[in-house]
Design an enzyme around this catalytic site. Structure first.
Site, PDB file in Angstrom:
ATOM      1  N   ASP A  58      45.469  44.799  51.627  1.00 47.33           N
ATOM      2  CA  ASP A  58      44.434  46.078  51.713  1.00 47.33           C
ATOM      3  C   ASP A  58      45.290  47.244  51.543  1.00 47.33           C
ATOM      4  OD1 ASP A  58      42.372  48.005  51.477  1.00 47.33           O
ATOM      5  OD2 ASP A  58      41.132  46.662  52.380  1.00 47.33           O
ATOM      6  N   ASP A  62      47.855  47.079  47.353  1.00 48.12           N
ATOM      7  CA  ASP A  62      47.548  47.538  45.378  1.00 48.12           C
ATOM      8  C   ASP A  62      46.832  47.225  44.732  1.00 48.12           C
ATOM      9  OD1 ASP A  62      45.910  49.141  44.124  1.00 48.12           O
ATOM     10  OD2 ASP A  62      47.129  50.861  44.221  1.00 48.12           O
ATOM     11  N   VAL A  63      45.717  46.545  44.500  1.00 49.48           N
ATOM     12  CA  VAL A  63      44.634  45.307  43.557  1.00 49.48           C
ATOM     13  C   VAL A  63      45.418  45.246  42.351  1.00 49.48           C
ATOM     14  CG1 VAL A  63      43.593  44.029  45.043  1.00 49.48           C
ATOM     15  CG2 VAL A  63      43.386  46.304  44.025  1.00 49.48           C
ATOM     16  N   ASN A  83      38.074  40.111  46.861  1.00 51.88           N
ATOM     17  CA  ASN A  83      36.785  40.841  47.455  1.00 51.88           C
ATOM     18  C   ASN A  83      36.800  42.122  47.120  1.00 51.88           C
ATOM     19  OD1 ASN A  83      34.911  41.245  49.959  1.00 51.88           O
ATOM     20  ND2 ASN A  83      36.805  43.153  50.303  1.00 51.88           N
ATOM     21  N   TYR A 128      30.341  50.126  37.441  1.00 50.39           N
ATOM     22  CA  TYR A 128      30.325  49.441  38.401  1.00 50.39           C
ATOM     23  C   TYR A 128      29.453  47.865  37.786  1.00 50.39           C
ATOM     24  CZ  TYR A 128      29.575  47.123  43.298  1.00 50.39           C
ATOM     25  OH  TYR A 128      29.059  46.349  43.601  1.00 50.39           O
ATOM     26  N   LYS A 143      31.950  44.205  37.666  1.00 48.58           N
ATOM     27  CA  LYS A 143      31.533  42.954  37.468  1.00 48.58           C
ATOM     28  C   LYS A 143      30.877  42.158  37.316  1.00 48.58           C
ATOM     29  CE  LYS A 143      31.869  44.246  42.738  1.00 48.58           C
ATOM     30  NZ  LYS A 143      33.324  43.161  42.986  1.00 48.58           N
ATOM     31  N   THR A 200      27.497  47.763  54.850  1.00 44.84           N
ATOM     32  CA  THR A 200      29.307  47.414  54.780  1.00 44.84           C
ATOM     33  C   THR A 200      29.093  48.930  54.367  1.00 44.84           C
ATOM     34  OG1 THR A 200      29.695  47.622  52.073  1.00 44.84           O
ATOM     35  CG2 THR A 200      29.192  46.023  53.976  1.00 44.84           C
TER      36      THR A 200
HETATM   37  P1  NDP Z   1      33.966  48.199  51.660  1.00 46.56           P
HETATM   38  O1  NDP Z   1      33.821  49.390  50.615  1.00 46.56           O
HETATM   39  O2  NDP Z   1      33.611  47.986  53.129  1.00 46.56           O
HETATM   40  O3  NDP Z   1      35.494  47.716  51.445  1.00 46.56           O
HETATM   41  C1  NDP Z   1      36.609  47.247  49.799  1.00 46.56           C
HETATM   42  C2  NDP Z   1      37.612  47.480  50.435  1.00 46.56           C
HETATM   43  O4  NDP Z   1      37.623  47.025  49.703  1.00 46.56           O
HETATM   44  C3  NDP Z   1      37.938  48.349  51.142  1.00 46.56           C
HETATM   45  O5  NDP Z   1      38.684  48.123  52.585  1.00 46.56           O
HETATM   46  C4  NDP Z   1      38.597  49.091  50.553  1.00 46.56           C
HETATM   47  O6  NDP Z   1      40.205  49.899  50.968  1.00 46.56           O
HETATM   48  C5  NDP Z   1      39.363  48.289  49.664  1.00 46.56           C
HETATM   49  N1  NDP Z   1      40.220  48.232  48.390  1.00 46.56           N
HETATM   50  C6  NDP Z   1      39.387  49.581  47.316  1.00 46.56           C
HETATM   51  N2  NDP Z   1      39.988  49.888  46.775  1.00 46.56           N
HETATM   52  C7  NDP Z   1      41.457  48.310  46.876  1.00 46.56           C
HETATM   53  C8  NDP Z   1      42.889  48.862  46.083  1.00 46.56           C
HETATM   54  N3  NDP Z   1      43.002  48.592  45.169  1.00 46.56           N
HETATM   55  N4  NDP Z   1      43.630  47.501  46.402  1.00 46.56           N
HETATM   56  C9  NDP Z   1      42.951  46.853  47.476  1.00 46.56           C
HETATM   57  N5  NDP Z   1      41.880  47.326  47.984  1.00 46.56           N
HETATM   58  C10 NDP Z   1      41.114  48.135  47.836  1.00 46.56           C
HETATM   59  O7  NDP Z   1      33.120  47.583  50.636  1.00 46.56           O
HETATM   60  P2  NDP Z   1      32.179  45.963  50.695  1.00 46.56           P
HETATM   61  O8  NDP Z   1      32.489  45.236  51.923  1.00 46.56           O
HETATM   62  O9  NDP Z   1      30.698  46.003  50.635  1.00 46.56           O
HETATM   63  O10 NDP Z   1      32.592  45.251  49.471  1.00 46.56           O
HETATM   64  C11 NDP Z   1      33.285  44.349  49.211  1.00 46.56           C
HETATM   65  C12 NDP Z   1      32.990  43.483  48.050  1.00 46.56           C
HETATM   66  O11 NDP Z   1      31.375  43.329  47.707  1.00 46.56           O
HETATM   67  C13 NDP Z   1      33.156  44.386  46.814  1.00 46.56           C
HETATM   68  O12 NDP Z   1      34.097  44.114  45.384  1.00 46.56           O
HETATM   69  C14 NDP Z   1      31.869  45.344  46.425  1.00 46.56           C
HETATM   70  O13 NDP Z   1      31.961  45.622  45.586  1.00 46.56           O
HETATM   71  C15 NDP Z   1      30.826  43.710  46.545  1.00 46.56           C
HETATM   72  N6  NDP Z   1      29.651  44.285  47.058  1.00 46.56           N
HETATM   73  C16 NDP Z   1      28.857  44.627  47.915  1.00 46.56           C
HETATM   74  C17 NDP Z   1      27.699  44.708  47.912  1.00 46.56           C
HETATM   75  C18 NDP Z   1      27.797  45.680  49.199  1.00 46.56           C
HETATM   76  O14 NDP Z   1      25.967  45.943  49.517  1.00 46.56           O
HETATM   77  N7  NDP Z   1      27.906  45.909  50.191  1.00 46.56           N
HETATM   78  C19 NDP Z   1      26.399  43.982  47.012  1.00 46.56           C
HETATM   79  C20 NDP Z   1      27.720  43.841  46.041  1.00 46.56           C
HETATM   80  C21 NDP Z   1      28.896  43.347  45.851  1.00 46.56           C
HETATM   81  P3  NDP Z   1      39.290  51.352  50.968  1.00 46.56           P
HETATM   82  O15 NDP Z   1      39.118  51.541  52.471  1.00 46.56           O
HETATM   83  O16 NDP Z   1      40.721  51.851  51.417  1.00 46.56           O
HETATM   84  O17 NDP Z   1      38.890  51.984  49.630  1.00 46.56           O
END
Ligand code: NDP
Length: 247
Positions: free
Chosen positions: A51, A66-67, A93, A159, A163, A194
């Protein structure tokens, strides 16, 4: 004949396929990713999260990733495989979520969504899949979204497009790597509680089962897909949405 109690521990199905295996969960510092990392660790995998931030976690390795950055992806994958062993479970994720009226979406904002949600998954999968091919075994689980199927509720163009793309990527990997013992599946969640959806307002009323999803709901499904039990499931996009989208 007595009806078995699903809570009876003797009847419980214990997921297997984790001992001696290394898992990498991208975006694993919080939310769905963190719960998934914990679940895979509980099941016996050696787990690393990658992350932008690197929290200290019990029994889970935390690496800077950083992905969107090819160099960062290569460094993180090399570090995890060197310190934990070759990666055989990859959870794609990491994601960012934007709600913006279409006409105000800037190119910068569009590119950011595609870079993290789609290109980031491509870069991470491309870096890890060779290790899986060498092992003759792999599990790739991609977190898509119901928005990638429906286009989302309004104002989610970037978005939703990202996706849709990442769920197609998951299917493409499935067909190309099935002969190598690698499965690839995507989830299409909706409204999981979340930090990502903290600002969306009253949400539970929109869900037929009457509650939001939890990170544990999603982590349990990921754990099943990552287990040995799921070897005949590949190329699937699995809804996890409390009945929000039935199609
Ligand atoms: P969060 O925002 O809680 O977690 C997402 C994580 O991805 C964060 O830790 C964030 O880091 C990290 N991240 C963002 N950019 C990068 C990067 N460039 N490199 C590495 N890590 C990165 O979201 P969720 O847990 O809710 O989401 C997880 C996945 O589930 C996502 O792909 C989301 O689109 C998907 N999803 C979620 C839904 C929901 O309702 N919550 C519904 C449908 C899909 P940082 O905090 O430092 O930015």
């Amino acid at each position: 004949m007595p009806v078995s109690d699903p809570t009876d521990e003797e009847e419980a199905v214990e997921l297997t396929g984790f001992a001696g295996r290394t898992a990498l969960v991208t975006g694993g510092s919080r939310g769905i990713g963190l719960r998934t990392a914990q679940r895979l660790q509980e099941l016996g995998a050696t787990v690393a999260i990658g992350d932008l931030v690197t929290p200290e976690l019990d029994d889970i390795r935390s690496v800077r990733l950083d992905v969107t950055d090819e160099v960062s992806v290569a460094a993180a994958v090399a570090q995890v495989s060197r310190e934990c062993g070759p990666i055989s479970i990859l959870v794609l994720n990491a994601g960012i979520f934007r709600v913006e009226p279409f006409e105000t979406v800037t190119l910068e904002s569009w590119n950011a969504a595609i870079a993290v949600n789609l290109t980031g998954a491509f870069l991470c999968a491309r870096a890890v899949v060779p290790q899986m091919r060498e092992q003759g075994y792999g599990r790739v689980i991609t977190i898509g979204s119901s928005a990638g199927i429906t286009g989302g509720s309004k104002s989610m163009a970037a978005y939703a497009a990202s996706k849709a793309g990442v769920m197609a990527l998951a299917k493409s990997l499935a067909s190309e790597y099935a002969p190598h013992g690698i499965t690839s599946n995507a989830l299409a969640p909706t409204l999981i509680e979340t930090p990502m959806i903290a600002d969306i307002g009253d949400l539970a009323s929109r869900i037929p089962v009457g509650r939001l999803g939890t990170p544990t709901d999603v982590a349990d499904l990921i754990a099943f897909l990552a287990s040995e039990h799921a070897g005949y499931i590949t190329g699937a996009v699995i809804d996890i949405n409390g009945g929000f989208l039935i199609h």
